[in-house]
Design an enzyme around this catalytic site. Structure first.
Site, mmCIF file in Angstrom:
data_model
loop_
_atom_site.group_PDB
_atom_site.id
_atom_site.type_symbol
_atom_site.label_atom_id
_atom_site.label_comp_id
_atom_site.label_asym_id
_atom_site.label_seq_id
_atom_site.Cartn_x
_atom_site.Cartn_y
_atom_site.Cartn_z
ATOM 1 N N LYS A 1 -10.223 6.190 -4.186
ATOM 2 C CA LYS A 1 -9.234 7.205 -3.853
ATOM 3 C C LYS A 1 -7.885 6.748 -4.379
ATOM 4 O O LYS A 1 -7.592 5.552 -4.383
ATOM 5 C CB LYS A 1 -9.166 7.417 -2.337
ATOM 6 C CG LYS A 1 -8.140 8.434 -1.890
ATOM 7 C CD LYS A 1 -8.372 8.872 -0.451
ATOM 8 C CE LYS A 1 -7.528 8.114 0.532
ATOM 9 N NZ LYS A 1 -7.578 8.705 1.888
ATOM 10 N N ASP B 1 -5.339 11.697 -2.884
ATOM 11 C CA ASP B 1 -4.794 12.056 -1.583
ATOM 12 C C ASP B 1 -3.301 12.303 -1.758
ATOM 13 O O ASP B 1 -2.549 11.400 -2.129
ATOM 14 C CB ASP B 1 -5.037 10.933 -0.580
ATOM 15 C CG ASP B 1 -4.586 11.289 0.830
ATOM 16 O OD1 ASP B 1 -4.106 12.420 1.038
ATOM 17 O OD2 ASP B 1 -4.719 10.437 1.720
ATOM 18 N N GLU C 1 -14.180 6.254 3.998
ATOM 19 C CA GLU C 1 -13.183 5.348 3.418
ATOM 20 C C GLU C 1 -12.829 4.237 4.418
ATOM 21 O O GLU C 1 -11.675 3.852 4.545
ATOM 22 C CB GLU C 1 -11.920 6.121 3.048
ATOM 23 C CG GLU C 1 -11.285 6.870 4.220
ATOM 24 C CD GLU C 1 -9.983 7.551 3.853
ATOM 25 O OE1 GLU C 1 -9.019 7.384 4.610
ATOM 26 O OE2 GLU C 1 -9.935 8.239 2.821
ATOM 27 N N ASP D 1 -7.214 16.938 5.921
ATOM 28 C CA ASP D 1 -7.057 15.735 6.736
ATOM 29 C C ASP D 1 -6.077 15.998 7.877
ATOM 30 O O ASP D 1 -6.476 16.297 8.999
ATOM 31 C CB ASP D 1 -6.593 14.572 5.858
ATOM 32 C CG ASP D 1 -6.371 13.280 6.652
ATOM 33 O OD1 ASP D 1 -6.732 13.237 7.840
ATOM 34 O OD2 ASP D 1 -5.838 12.314 6.070
ATOM 35 N N LYS E 1 -3.630 7.390 -4.128
ATOM 36 C CA LYS E 1 -2.519 7.962 -3.382
ATOM 37 C C LYS E 1 -1.466 8.469 -4.372
ATOM 38 O O LYS E 1 -0.938 7.691 -5.170
ATOM 39 C CB LYS E 1 -1.902 6.917 -2.456
ATOM 40 C CG LYS E 1 -2.799 6.497 -1.301
ATOM 41 C CD LYS E 1 -2.873 7.565 -0.229
ATOM 42 C CE LYS E 1 -3.581 7.068 1.016
ATOM 43 N NZ LYS E 1 -3.619 8.090 2.081
ATOM 44 N N GLU F 1 -7.242 15.709 -1.528
ATOM 45 C CA GLU F 1 -7.054 15.578 -0.082
ATOM 46 C C GLU F 1 -5.664 16.037 0.348
ATOM 47 O O GLU F 1 -4.656 15.582 -0.175
ATOM 48 C CB GLU F 1 -7.269 14.119 0.321
ATOM 49 C CG GLU F 1 -7.200 13.865 1.815
ATOM 50 C CD GLU F 1 -7.624 12.449 2.181
ATOM 51 O OE1 GLU F 1 -7.434 12.069 3.357
ATOM 52 O OE2 GLU F 1 -8.131 11.716 1.297
ATOM 53 N N LYS G 1 -11.127 11.663 11.844
ATOM 54 C CA LYS G 1 -10.494 10.416 12.275
ATOM 55 C C LYS G 1 -10.535 10.373 13.794
ATOM 56 O O LYS G 1 -10.098 11.321 14.457
ATOM 57 C CB LYS G 1 -9.048 10.316 11.771
ATOM 58 C CG LYS G 1 -8.935 10.167 10.256
ATOM 59 C CD LYS G 1 -7.488 10.119 9.795
ATOM 60 C CE LYS G 1 -7.409 9.961 8.277
ATOM 61 N NZ LYS G 1 -6.012 10.021 7.779
ATOM 62 N N HIS H 1 0.866 -1.178 0.000
ATOM 63 C CA HIS H 1 0.000 0.000 0.000
ATOM 64 C C HIS H 1 0.904 1.229 0.000
ATOM 65 O O HIS H 1 1.540 1.552 1.005
ATOM 66 C CB HIS H 1 -0.900 -0.031 1.242
ATOM 67 C CG HIS H 1 -2.012 0.977 1.200
ATOM 68 N ND1 HIS H 1 -3.106 0.839 0.379
ATOM 69 C CD2 HIS H 1 -2.204 2.131 1.895
ATOM 70 C CE1 HIS H 1 -3.937 1.855 0.573
ATOM 71 N NE2 HIS H 1 -3.394 2.660 1.479
#
Length: 372
Positions: free
Chosen positions: A166, A197, A325, A248, A168, A223, A272, A21
């Site tokens: 989304k 993001d 998400e 964020d 990255k 983001e 979050k 990831h």
């Protein structure tokens, strides 16, 4: 509603991910969950989780530091004390321990789980009551390969598991990142929402160059493009750009939320529970956003099921107009719960039952727990 905390236990649990990831600051192949068990008077136990990304790559709290804060400071502070409710717990922690919101979030979650079980209520009821039992959930395409991400996106659309994605970006040169994002959006189609993001990787000049190109390619939300300290520039981007700017890392607590809102921020906030200090604390942040007309988005620290469910109970009491998400459990090869979450039709179902509504598989917990 009072509970007496008798004991706290804490483990570091290492679980591999289903694929690498890739974020702008780190590539993950394993996730570490900091798991807490809170034993209360009357034989009631509550469970909590604190999870961060890539050790210290993402932020100032690592799994090891979270466990140290709980074992060395918060556990002696809380054990053998009675709390009238979640706010008295938070007040006690905040008075004696500064920062360490991830550790506090795990303990607040465990307390709410135990409190819900004691009164036969779901955590969502303790937080104000669920508005919905299903919440939208996107998937992050972050393998690092454009072709793999396109194939993964098509497969998940065909399966019906997700309807939004989304991406990255931020780790590679700008033109490479833009080509990657625009190729994926084009391949997935006009009807599939996609946002990117950046994880704070750009400066203002780069953002001003990149965002119009992303918007022209059909990407409508960006983001955290800038460093969290660049509050004025983030506000300016939200006012100048024809896309939604999603804050964020810049939204750490209700004070940071107020600073952005009062400065004229017009985008959306990624909530979050770990950043805010727990499910009850993140509701306070959400109320600041709602008062300013700022849309809400349910963010993840790539938690396992335990932390994901704690977040879902909070999100269920709010209007999450920008989506969520909460896909963290799907990124892990295994988990420590007896029953996995129900993901289908682009949504995830909120577990029912007292407390968090889930059960921990303590055999799996012991299997994946890091040996000291």
């Amino acid at each position: 509603m009072a509970l007496t905390i008798e004991a706290l236990s804490c483990w570091l649990v290492d679980i591999p991910t289903v694929r690498p990831h890739k974020l702008s600051m780190v590539t993950m192949g394993c996730q570490t969950l900091t798991i807490v068990k809170m034993t209360c008077a009357g034989g009631i136990s509550g469970w909590g989780e604190a999870t961060t990304i890539g050790g210290l790559s993402y932020g100032p709290e690592s799994p090891e530091a979270i466990k140290s804060a709980i074992d060395g400071y918060l556990s002696p502070l809380l054990c053998q004390k009675t709390f009238s409710g979640v706010e008295s717990l938070a007040e006690t922690m905040n008075t004696s321990v500064k920062g360490n919101t991830f550790a506090k979030s795990a303990l607040e979650t465990a307390f709410l789980d135990a409190l819900g079980k004691a009164h036969n209520l779901p955590v969502s009821s303790l937080l104000g009551g669920a508005l919905s039992e299903r919440l939208p959930v996107l998937w992050t395409l972050a393998s690092g390969s454009t072709e793999k991400d396109i194939d993964e996106g098509h497969r998940l659309l065909a399966e019906g598991r997700h309807r939004a994605f989304k991406l990255k970006i931020g780790a590679k040169p700008l033109e490479t990142d833009l080509a990657h994002a625009l190729a994926i959006k084009a391949a997935l189609g006009d009807d599939v929402p996609v946002h990117v993001d950046v994880n704070q990787a750009w400066d203002m000049t780069t953002a001003l160059k990149a965002i119009p190109q992303l918007h022209d390619g059909g990407i409508s939300m960006i983001e955290q493009p800038l460093a969290l300290q660049e509050r004025h520039n983030l506000i300016a981007l939200s006012q100048r750009m024809p896309v939604t700017i999603l804050a964020d890392e810049a939204v750490t607590d209700s004070h940071a939320a107020f600073a952005l809102a009062s400065g004229g921020f017009t985008g959306a906030f990624a909530l979050k529970i770990a950043k805010a200090g727990g499910p009850a604390q993140v509701i306070k942040l959400a109320h600041v956003a709602q008062s300013a007309g700022i849309s809400l988005y349910g963010g993840t620290m790539l938690e396992g099921t335990l932390g994901t469910v704690a977040s879902l109970h909070a999100w269920s009491t709010l209007q999450m107009r920008s989506g969520t998400e909460m896909f963290g459990p799907l990124l892990l090869k295994d988990d420590i719960v007896t029953t996995p979450l129900d993901y289908q039709n682009g949504q995830v179902k909120l577990p029912q039952g007292p407390g968090l509504g889930i059960e921990i598989d303590e055999d799996k917990l012991r299997h994946y727990a890091r040996k000291q």
